[in-house]
Motif scaffolding. Structure first.
Motif, PDB file in Angstrom:
ATOM      1  N   SER A 114      37.954  47.270   8.426  1.00  0.00           N
ATOM      2  CA  SER A 114      37.179  46.101   8.038  1.00  0.00           C
ATOM      3  C   SER A 114      35.773  46.302   8.586  1.00  0.00           C
ATOM      4  CB  SER A 114      37.783  44.830   8.640  1.00  0.00           C
ATOM      5  OG  SER A 114      39.117  44.646   8.233  1.00  0.00           O
ATOM      6  N   THR A 115      34.772  45.912   7.819  1.00  0.00           N
ATOM      7  CA  THR A 115      33.408  46.158   8.286  1.00  0.00           C
ATOM      8  C   THR A 115      32.413  45.298   7.528  1.00  0.00           C
ATOM      9  OG1 THR A 115      31.832  47.920   8.860  1.00  0.00           O
ATOM     10  CG2 THR A 115      32.891  48.053   6.690  1.00  0.00           C
ATOM     11  N   PHE A 116      31.171  45.333   8.002  1.00  0.00           N
ATOM     12  CA  PHE A 116      30.030  44.741   7.327  1.00  0.00           C
ATOM     13  C   PHE A 116      29.199  45.895   6.785  1.00  0.00           C
ATOM     14  CE2 PHE A 116      31.468  41.506  10.115  1.00  0.00           C
ATOM     15  CZ  PHE A 116      30.912  40.285   9.773  1.00  0.00           C
ATOM     16  N   VAL A 117      29.087  46.010   5.485  1.00  0.00           N
ATOM     17  CA  VAL A 117      28.202  47.012   4.893  1.00  0.00           C
ATOM     18  C   VAL A 117      26.825  46.379   4.730  1.00  0.00           C
ATOM     19  CG1 VAL A 117      27.683  48.333   2.815  1.00  0.00           C
ATOM     20  CG2 VAL A 117      29.987  48.353   3.758  1.00  0.00           C
ATOM     21  N   THR A 118      25.823  46.995   5.335  1.00  0.00           N
ATOM     22  CA  THR A 118      24.464  46.469   5.280  1.00  0.00           C
ATOM     23  C   THR A 118      23.503  47.537   4.782  1.00  0.00           C
ATOM     24  OG1 THR A 118      23.584  47.116   7.451  1.00  0.00           O
ATOM     25  CG2 THR A 118      25.070  45.207   7.392  1.00  0.00           C
ATOM     26  N   ASP A 119      22.242  47.137   4.615  1.00  0.00           N
ATOM     27  CA  ASP A 119      21.209  48.078   4.198  1.00  0.00           C
ATOM     28  C   ASP A 119      20.844  49.068   5.295  1.00  0.00           C
ATOM     29  OD1 ASP A 119      20.158  45.765   5.559  1.00  0.00           O
ATOM     30  OD2 ASP A 119      18.149  46.467   5.058  1.00  0.00           O
ATOM     31  N   GLU A 120      21.331  48.838   6.505  1.00  0.00           N
ATOM     32  CA  GLU A 120      20.978  49.696   7.638  1.00  0.00           C
ATOM     33  C   GLU A 120      22.086  50.681   8.013  1.00  0.00           C
ATOM     34  OE1 GLU A 120      17.909  46.954  10.170  1.00  0.00           O
ATOM     35  OE2 GLU A 120      20.038  46.570  10.513  1.00  0.00           O
ATOM     36  N   GLY A 121      23.215  50.628   7.338  1.00  0.00           N
ATOM     37  CA  GLY A 121      24.338  51.476   7.696  1.00  0.00           C
ATOM     38  C   GLY A 121      24.712  52.447   6.597  1.00  0.00           C
ATOM     39  N   ILE A 122      25.864  53.052   6.752  1.00  0.00           N
ATOM     40  CA  ILE A 122      26.378  53.995   5.759  1.00  0.00           C
ATOM     41  C   ILE A 122      26.495  53.302   4.405  1.00  0.00           C
ATOM     42  CG2 ILE A 122      28.780  53.451   6.333  1.00  0.00           C
ATOM     43  CD1 ILE A 122      29.465  56.398   5.823  1.00  0.00           C
ATOM     44  N   ARG A 123      26.219  54.040   3.352  1.00  0.00           N
ATOM     45  CA  ARG A 123      26.336  53.480   2.008  1.00  0.00           C
ATOM     46  C   ARG A 123      27.811  53.360   1.622  1.00  0.00           C
ATOM     47  NH1 ARG A 123      22.076  51.954   3.130  1.00  0.00           N
ATOM     48  NH2 ARG A 123      20.092  52.372   2.072  1.00  0.00           N
ATOM     49  N   PRO A 124      28.161  52.346   0.821  1.00  0.00           N
ATOM     50  CA  PRO A 124      29.583  52.070   0.556  1.00  0.00           C
ATOM     51  C   PRO A 124      30.304  53.176  -0.197  1.00  0.00           C
ATOM     52  CG  PRO A 124      28.170  50.670  -0.796  1.00  0.00           C
ATOM     53  CD  PRO A 124      27.280  51.321   0.219  1.00  0.00           C
ATOM     54  N   GLY A 125      29.628  53.875  -1.096  1.00  0.00           N
ATOM     55  CA  GLY A 125      30.290  54.969  -1.798  1.00  0.00           C
ATOM     56  C   GLY A 125      30.692  56.075  -0.841  1.00  0.00           C
ATOM     57  N   ARG A 126      29.795  56.442   0.050  1.00  0.00           N
ATOM     58  CA  ARG A 126      30.098  57.476   1.047  1.00  0.00           C
ATOM     59  C   ARG A 126      31.183  56.991   2.005  1.00  0.00           C
ATOM     60  NH1 ARG A 126      31.933  61.152   2.855  1.00  0.00           N
ATOM     61  NH2 ARG A 126      31.088  62.636   4.366  1.00  0.00           N
ATOM     62  N   LEU A 127      31.149  55.722   2.365  1.00  0.00           N
ATOM     63  CA  LEU A 127      32.159  55.171   3.260  1.00  0.00           C
ATOM     64  C   LEU A 127      33.536  55.231   2.619  1.00  0.00           C
ATOM     65  CD1 LEU A 127      33.093  53.669   5.786  1.00  0.00           C
ATOM     66  CD2 LEU A 127      32.341  51.529   4.701  1.00  0.00           C
ATOM     67  N   GLY A 128      33.641  54.811   1.368  1.00  0.00           N
ATOM     68  CA  GLY A 128      34.931  54.859   0.693  1.00  0.00           C
ATOM     69  C   GLY A 128      35.490  56.265   0.643  1.00  0.00           C
ATOM     70  N   ALA A 129      34.645  57.241   0.252  1.00  0.00           N
ATOM     71  CA  ALA A 129      35.099  58.630   0.173  1.00  0.00           C
ATOM     72  C   ALA A 129      35.535  59.144   1.535  1.00  0.00           C
ATOM     73  CB  ALA A 129      33.979  59.500  -0.397  1.00  0.00           C
ATOM     74  N   ALA A 130      34.797  58.787   2.591  1.00  0.00           N
ATOM     75  CA  ALA A 130      35.140  59.246   3.934  1.00  0.00           C
ATOM     76  C   ALA A 130      36.477  58.674   4.395  1.00  0.00           C
ATOM     77  CB  ALA A 130      34.033  58.856   4.913  1.00  0.00           C
ATOM     78  N   LEU A 131      36.746  57.428   4.043  1.00  0.00           N
ATOM     79  CA  LEU A 131      38.037  56.821   4.396  1.00  0.00           C
ATOM     80  C   LEU A 131      39.176  57.559   3.713  1.00  0.00           C
ATOM     81  CD1 LEU A 131      37.009  53.071   4.127  1.00  0.00           C
ATOM     82  CD2 LEU A 131      37.854  54.184   6.200  1.00  0.00           C
ATOM     83  N   GLU A 132      39.033  57.796   2.413  1.00  0.00           N
ATOM     84  CA  GLU A 132      40.109  58.456   1.675  1.00  0.00           C
ATOM     85  C   GLU A 132      40.294  59.897   2.136  1.00  0.00           C
ATOM     86  OE1 GLU A 132      41.343  57.079  -2.288  1.00  0.00           O
ATOM     87  OE2 GLU A 132      40.385  58.944  -2.962  1.00  0.00           O
ATOM     88  N   GLU A 133      39.211  60.585   2.447  1.00  0.00           N
ATOM     89  CA  GLU A 133      39.308  61.959   2.952  1.00  0.00           C
ATOM     90  C   GLU A 133      40.116  62.028   4.249  1.00  0.00           C
ATOM     91  OE1 GLU A 133      35.240  62.948   3.436  1.00  0.00           O
ATOM     92  OE2 GLU A 133      34.855  63.159   1.276  1.00  0.00           O
ATOM     93  N   ARG A 134      40.082  60.970   5.036  1.00  0.00           N
ATOM     94  CA  ARG A 134      40.761  60.939   6.322  1.00  0.00           C
ATOM     95  C   ARG A 134      42.131  60.296   6.258  1.00  0.00           C
ATOM     96  NH1 ARG A 134      35.588  61.328   6.673  1.00  0.00           N
ATOM     97  NH2 ARG A 134      34.541  62.286   8.491  1.00  0.00           N
ATOM     98  N   GLY A 135      42.591  59.950   5.085  1.00  0.00           N
ATOM     99  CA  GLY A 135      43.926  59.398   4.932  1.00  0.00           C
ATOM    100  C   GLY A 135      44.044  57.934   5.284  1.00  0.00           C
ATOM    101  N   LEU A 136      42.923  57.224   5.437  1.00  0.00           N
ATOM    102  CA  LEU A 136      42.968  55.791   5.689  1.00  0.00           C
ATOM    103  C   LEU A 136      43.116  55.048   4.366  1.00  0.00           C
ATOM    104  CD1 LEU A 136      40.222  55.766   8.430  1.00  0.00           C
ATOM    105  CD2 LEU A 136      42.672  55.377   8.776  1.00  0.00           C
TER     106      LEU A 136
END
Length: 293
Positions: free
Chosen positions: A22-44
């Motif tokens: 769970s998180t807050f996606v903001t203009d100052e953090g990781i972009r949501p597309g990259r975040l989603g891919a990183a989660l799936e790559e790690r098996g989350l």
């Protein structure tokens, strides 16, 4: 159709213990597309995003966790837009709102956004909802804080009609519309799972009446989980699916929840630049692997 990563019955988030964030996606953090891919790559398994349309300068409503309101609250991206970006870079990740502030939202727009997101993600959307705590924010949307719970009850009932009926109509105290065509319809059958956030008696009643699952916060003890499940069963709704929202990576705590019947836990991911976020996700993934083994 069944939903990837979920049981076909009841919209359950997974068999066995599953982990997401769970998180807050903001203009100052990781972009949501990259975040989603990183989660799936790690098996989350899941990504739940918070929502605040804005933060009024007046700070009359105290921050529930005490102290100053964190910077991330002021800068959140629209969760439906951000989750669409995450869905586009993944194939199996469950994408959910955690939570959408439904009383502050136009219901028909929300029905369209939710159905659209569920359609483009091939049925991977979970609508987590709550009444909210920031009274100034609600008032800016024309919502009376004193009646936001009653408003959301009507919204949830009307929402399921918009998602499932060819000609939907609803006539209530707060929500009122004559027959309408509302397309697209969601990919999930009968509709995306609705998870109700909060631990109050009203939230529990709302879960029984309109929810497909429950989204309690991490201060909820295993005993409180069991008591709630017993009460759900007494109301004719046994084995309510649940996901702990924003938990610490604490094996003892999570083991207690697992014994109480919790099968999905989302870790609280701090809002940070991409490199810092990826390191934190590595730690979550390593914890999930250790726990699973």
């Amino acid at each position: 159709m069944s939903v990837p990563g979920m049981h076909a019955e009841g919209g359950r988030l997974g068999m066995g213990m599953k982990f997401g964030v769970s998180t807050f996606v903001t203009d100052e953090g990781i972009r949501p597309g990259r975040l989603g891919a990183a989660l799936e790559e790690r098996g989350l398994s899941s990504l739940f995003l918070a929502e605040h349309s804005h933060i009024p300068v007046s700070r009359e409503s105290p921050y529930p966790d005490g102290g100053d309101l964190p910077r991330k609250y002021y800068r959140t991206l629209d969760p439906f837009v951000a989750l669409t970006a995450a869905a586009a870079t993944t194939r199996e990740l469950t994408v959910g709102t955690g939570i959408a502030l439904l009383p502050q939202r136009d219901l028909i727009h929300t029905a369209n956004e939710g159905a659209s997101l569920d359609l483009v993600s091939d049925g991977r959307f979970v609508l987590g909802v709550g009444v909210g705590w920031n009274r100034e924010e609600m008032r800016n949307h024309g919502v009376d804080p004193a009646t936001r719970g009653a408003l959301m009850n009507e919204q949830l009932e009307a929402l399921t009609r918009l998602w499932t009926e060819e000609q939907a109509e609803f006539h209530g105290r707060f929500v009122d519309f004559d027959p309408v065509y509302a397309w697209p319809k969601p990919a999930a059958t009968p509709h995306p799972p609705i998870y109700v956030g909060g631990e109050s008696p009203a939230a529990l009643r709302r879960t029984v009446a309109w929810g497909d699952g429950w989204l309690p916060r991490p201060h909820t003890s295993p005993d409180e989980i069991r008591q709630a499940q017993d009460w759900f069963a007494e109301q004719g709704k046994p084995d309510v699916p649940m996901a702990i929202f924003g938990a610490p990576a604490d094996e003892k705590v999570i083991a207690g929840w697992a014994e109480a019947g919790v099968d999905h836990v989302t870790f609280m991911l701090e809002t940070a630049p991409e490199s810092d976020t990826l390191r934190e996700l590595d730690e979550f993934a390593a914890f999930a692997q250790r726990y699973g083994s």
